[in-house]
Design an enzyme around this catalytic site. Structure first.
Site, PDB file in Angstrom:
ATOM      1  N   GLU A  73       0.815  -1.217   0.000  1.00 10.89           N
ATOM      2  CA  GLU A  73       0.000   0.000   0.000  1.00 10.89           C
ATOM      3  C   GLU A  73       0.849   1.268   0.000  1.00 10.89           C
ATOM      4  O   GLU A  73       0.441   2.278  -0.585  1.00 10.89           O
ATOM      5  CB  GLU A  73      -0.947   0.001   1.204  1.00 10.89           C
ATOM      6  CG  GLU A  73      -2.055  -1.030   1.142  1.00 10.89           C
ATOM      7  CD  GLU A  73      -1.674  -2.373   1.759  1.00 10.89           C
ATOM      8  OE1 GLU A  73      -2.549  -3.251   1.860  1.00 10.89           O
ATOM      9  OE2 GLU A  73      -0.483  -2.526   2.147  1.00 10.89           O
ATOM     10  N   PHE A 135     -12.059  -7.102  13.528  1.00 11.77           N
ATOM     11  CA  PHE A 135     -10.922  -7.543  12.734  1.00 11.77           C
ATOM     12  C   PHE A 135     -10.533  -6.461  11.726  1.00 11.77           C
ATOM     13  O   PHE A 135     -11.366  -5.961  10.987  1.00 11.77           O
ATOM     14  CB  PHE A 135     -11.277  -8.847  12.004  1.00 11.77           C
ATOM     15  CG  PHE A 135     -10.171  -9.356  11.114  1.00 11.77           C
ATOM     16  CD1 PHE A 135      -8.977  -9.811  11.655  1.00 11.77           C
ATOM     17  CD2 PHE A 135     -10.328  -9.370   9.739  1.00 11.77           C
ATOM     18  CE1 PHE A 135      -7.963 -10.275  10.845  1.00 11.77           C
ATOM     19  CE2 PHE A 135      -9.323  -9.842   8.912  1.00 11.77           C
ATOM     20  CZ  PHE A 135      -8.126 -10.296   9.459  1.00 11.77           C
ATOM     21  N   GLN A 136      -9.266  -6.103  11.740  1.00 13.46           N
ATOM     22  CA  GLN A 136      -8.692  -5.085  10.851  1.00 13.46           C
ATOM     23  C   GLN A 136      -9.391  -3.727  10.984  1.00 13.46           C
ATOM     24  O   GLN A 136      -9.503  -2.983  10.025  1.00 13.46           O
ATOM     25  CB  GLN A 136      -8.706  -5.561   9.392  1.00 13.46           C
ATOM     26  CG  GLN A 136      -7.727  -6.706   9.141  1.00 13.46           C
ATOM     27  CD  GLN A 136      -7.517  -7.008   7.672  1.00 13.46           C
ATOM     28  OE1 GLN A 136      -8.397  -6.792   6.849  1.00 13.46           O
ATOM     29  NE2 GLN A 136      -6.337  -7.530   7.347  1.00 13.46           N
ATOM     30  N   LYS A 185     -18.238  -0.660   5.384  1.00  6.45           N
ATOM     31  CA  LYS A 185     -18.873  -1.601   4.460  1.00  6.45           C
ATOM     32  C   LYS A 185     -20.384  -1.417   4.381  1.00  6.45           C
ATOM     33  O   LYS A 185     -20.989  -1.707   3.343  1.00  6.45           O
ATOM     34  CB  LYS A 185     -18.533  -3.038   4.864  1.00  6.45           C
ATOM     35  CG  LYS A 185     -17.081  -3.411   4.583  1.00  6.45           C
ATOM     36  CD  LYS A 185     -16.779  -4.869   4.868  1.00  6.45           C
ATOM     37  CE  LYS A 185     -17.329  -5.777   3.773  1.00  6.45           C
ATOM     38  NZ  LYS A 185     -16.858  -7.181   3.962  1.00  6.45           N
ATOM     39  N   MET A 496      23.814   9.438   2.934  1.00  9.59           N
ATOM     40  CA  MET A 496      23.729  10.735   3.587  1.00  9.59           C
ATOM     41  C   MET A 496      23.975  10.613   5.081  1.00  9.59           C
ATOM     42  O   MET A 496      24.585  11.493   5.702  1.00  9.59           O
ATOM     43  CB  MET A 496      22.371  11.392   3.315  1.00  9.59           C
ATOM     44  CG  MET A 496      22.317  12.863   3.670  1.00  9.59           C
ATOM     45  SD  MET A 496      23.489  13.880   2.740  1.00  9.59           S
ATOM     46  CE  MET A 496      22.587  14.106   1.206  1.00  9.59           C
TER      47      MET A 496
END
Length: 586
Positions: A73, A135-136, A185, A496
């Protein structure tokens, strides 16, 4: 991406070119969200599938919007960011709830810091389960509130389409930035027959586009009487599509131009008035110009610390004209003697109309030319030292067209790319500036490739450390057969960090050594891309030629001098005019 989206329709299913396409009616909140994107003209989006976002993906199955399935993602957010930066419109990314949404966070924060227009759509558990630790489940709007221009929790199926349309419009209006819509949802699965209306901004959002006339007049008088005027183009010039206006203003009035890093390409690097970019690793002549100007005309610039160094020593002899569409930026870091709130292009037009004569800056222009001669961007290539990265960047530049798009990760390689590539056009330099996100380069190249013209090359100049962070996106480049060239400037360090440790931490190289790097050319081949490994100067040109000629993704592993540092350098918080050209001068 579904097979339906990648395969051409049978002749019987194709519309004639002049036949209007009749779209099926909206039946769910998810379809309304997709319809809103279609109405906004979205052509491509980047994401990763998952449970809570699945209804939106199902609605995309029948859409003409091209979906690019990314490996992670974070890659989706960076790809969307770059796509939008090249196109000049919001890029769109999407992810599922929980870890999908939190994996977008780095990319959203990156877009927020750089004022890049982007819309993120995230799945969410049903509204009646929010707060139950389902969940999630993650409080996505809470997590992203500090790093979005605005975010939304979609209420129900009837309103979700209009919410998505508003979020898209808000992302690109005024000062651009990322917006997010969290889609529970119940809202996406819910039934609705409501077609989204035309996308509209919130009634409370009305950015000021033109500056106050009296303020413009005062600024114009200051420009007329200036002996050493200097234009400072910020990223807002490009984001406002004001590049041509800004260039004409500079040329018509004979005013030298310095850029910030996000504004690279706003003025052609090889134009006689262009001093290139200023700041910590900017050119010596740009920093000298800022130090000695008596009138700094900053356009679309937020005066971040990598540009200013110590604010007390920044442009110490100058009055400041500050043009910005966001009033919050005026005098936030650097005091504006002449504040001009408005769109960059419109305000420059106002100034141009108000000016009665250009400033008499002939001696100043000559001084700027002298600084270019005194502080050239050059380097040496001793036979007894390894390959120099500057040589590689210049070789890539020479082998590609003026319109080639360059993406980078963050670190030494980013600075060398900015310093030694000659940029002549806006929207050809795509990098992470404010957040400084390692790993930005490869997914950004993927987004840029989808946004670019067919004849534009896309080159990702990356570091070994940055490349390791998001190299899984090579799988996307191979799957989609994207014609991108990745040049890894491999010094087997977080370069760096190593440079700073040597300069400021007495050479204690803690956790900076990447001596266990894989062979990136072989890694590329394992993914299905083409790979080259380069150690010597005489190998550079053939490898670049082969990579650019390859119709698909390629990776060149350039083994560069691990001791090479980036100079000029203004130490953090230092004075721009006291830049160092070597470690001994720090």
């Amino acid at each position: 991406m579904s097979e339906r989206a990648t395969q051409p329709a049978p002749d019987s299913e194709r519309n004639e070119p002049d036949e209007p396409t009749e779209r099926p009616p909206v039946t769910s909140g998810a379809e309304a969200a997709v319809r809103a994107l279609e109405n906004a003209g979205v052509e491509a989006m980047f994401g990763v599938q998952g449970g809570a976002i699945m209804p939106v993906y199902d609605a995309l199955y029948h859409s003409d919007i091209r979906h690019v399935m990314m490996a992670h993602e974070q890659g989706a957010a960076h790809a969307a960011n770059a796509y939008g930066a090249v196109r000049g419109e919001p890029g769109v990314c999407l992810a599922t709830s929980g870890p999908g949404a939190t994996n977008l966070v780095t990319g959203i924060a990156d877009a927020d810091m750089d004022s890049d227009a982007m819309l993120a759509l995230t799945g969410q558990v049903p509204a009646d389960m929010v707060g139950s630790d389902a969940f999630q489940e993650t409080d996505t709007t809470g997590v992203t509130a500090p790093i979005t221009k605005h975010n939304y929790f979609a209420g129900d199926a009837d309103t979700v389409g209009d919410t998505v349309g508003e979020a898209f419009e808000l992302a690109r209006a005024g000062r651009p930035g990322p917006t997010l819509v969290d889609l529970p949802k119940n809202a996406t699965l819910g039934e609705t027959a409501r077609e989204p209306g035309p996308a509209r901004l919130p009634e409370t959002y009305a950015p000021q586009l033109e500056a106050d006339d009296d303020a413009v007049a005062l600024a114009a008088r200051a420009i007329e009487r200036a002996d050493k005027p200097l234009l400072l183009f910020g990223g807002g010039v490009i984001k406002a599509d004001a590049t041509e206006t800004a260039r004409e203003f500079a040329i018509d009035n004979g005013i030298p131009v310095v850029e910030t890093m996000p504004a690279i390409g706003a003025m052609p690097d090889d134009h006689e008035l262009c001093m290139e970019w200023a700041g910590m690793h900017g050119t010596g002549y740009a920093n000298m110009a800022i130090t000695h100007t008596d009138l700094l005309i900053a356009v679309g610039c937020r005066f971040d610390d990598r540009l200013t160094g110590g604010v007390d020593t920044f442009a110490p002899e100058a009055e400041v004209v500050h043009v910005d569409i966001d009033p919050a930026e005026i005098s936030k870091n650097v005091h504006a003697d002449y504040p001009l709130v408005g769109d960059a292009g419109r305000v420059l037009d106002q100034l141009d109309e108000e000016l009665e004569r250009p400033p008499d800056a002939r001696e100043w222009r000559e001084q700027c030319r002298t600084w270019k001669e005194e502080y050239p961007m050059d380097y040496v290539t001793p036979d007894d030292e390894p390959l120099k990265p500057q040589f590689v960047v210049e070789a890539l530049d020479e082998a590609t067209s003026d319109r080639a798009i360059v993406t980078t990760g963050v670190g030494q390689h980013q600075m060398w790319a900015a310093q030694y590539w000659t940029f002549r056009h806006p929207r050809t330099w795509i990098s992470s500036h404010g957040l400084g996100t390692m790993g930005f380069g490869l997914p950004a190249a993927i987004g840029a490739r989808f946004a670019a013209e067919d004849d534009q090359e896309v080159v990702c100049i990356d570091g070994d450390g940055s490349f390791l962070m998001t190299m899984q996106e090579l799988s996307v480049a191979v799957r989609e057969n994207l014609d991108i060239t990745v040049a890894v400037l491999n010094n087997e360090y977080i370069g760096m960090v190593r440079q700073w440790q040597d300069a400021f931490f007495e050479g204690r190289r803690m956790a900076a050594d990447y001596g266990w790097c894989p062979e990136f050319d072989k890694l590329a081949e394992a993914f299905g891309a083409r790979g080259w490994s380069v150690d010597e100067y005489d190998q550079v040109a053939p490898a670049i030629e082969g990579a650019l000629a390859h119709d698909g993704p390629s990776v060149i592993d350039f083994h560069i001098d691990p001791a090479e540092n980036v100079y000029p350098m203004v130490p953090s918080g230092g004075a721009n005019g006291k830049f160092a050209l070597s470690e001994e001068q720090l």
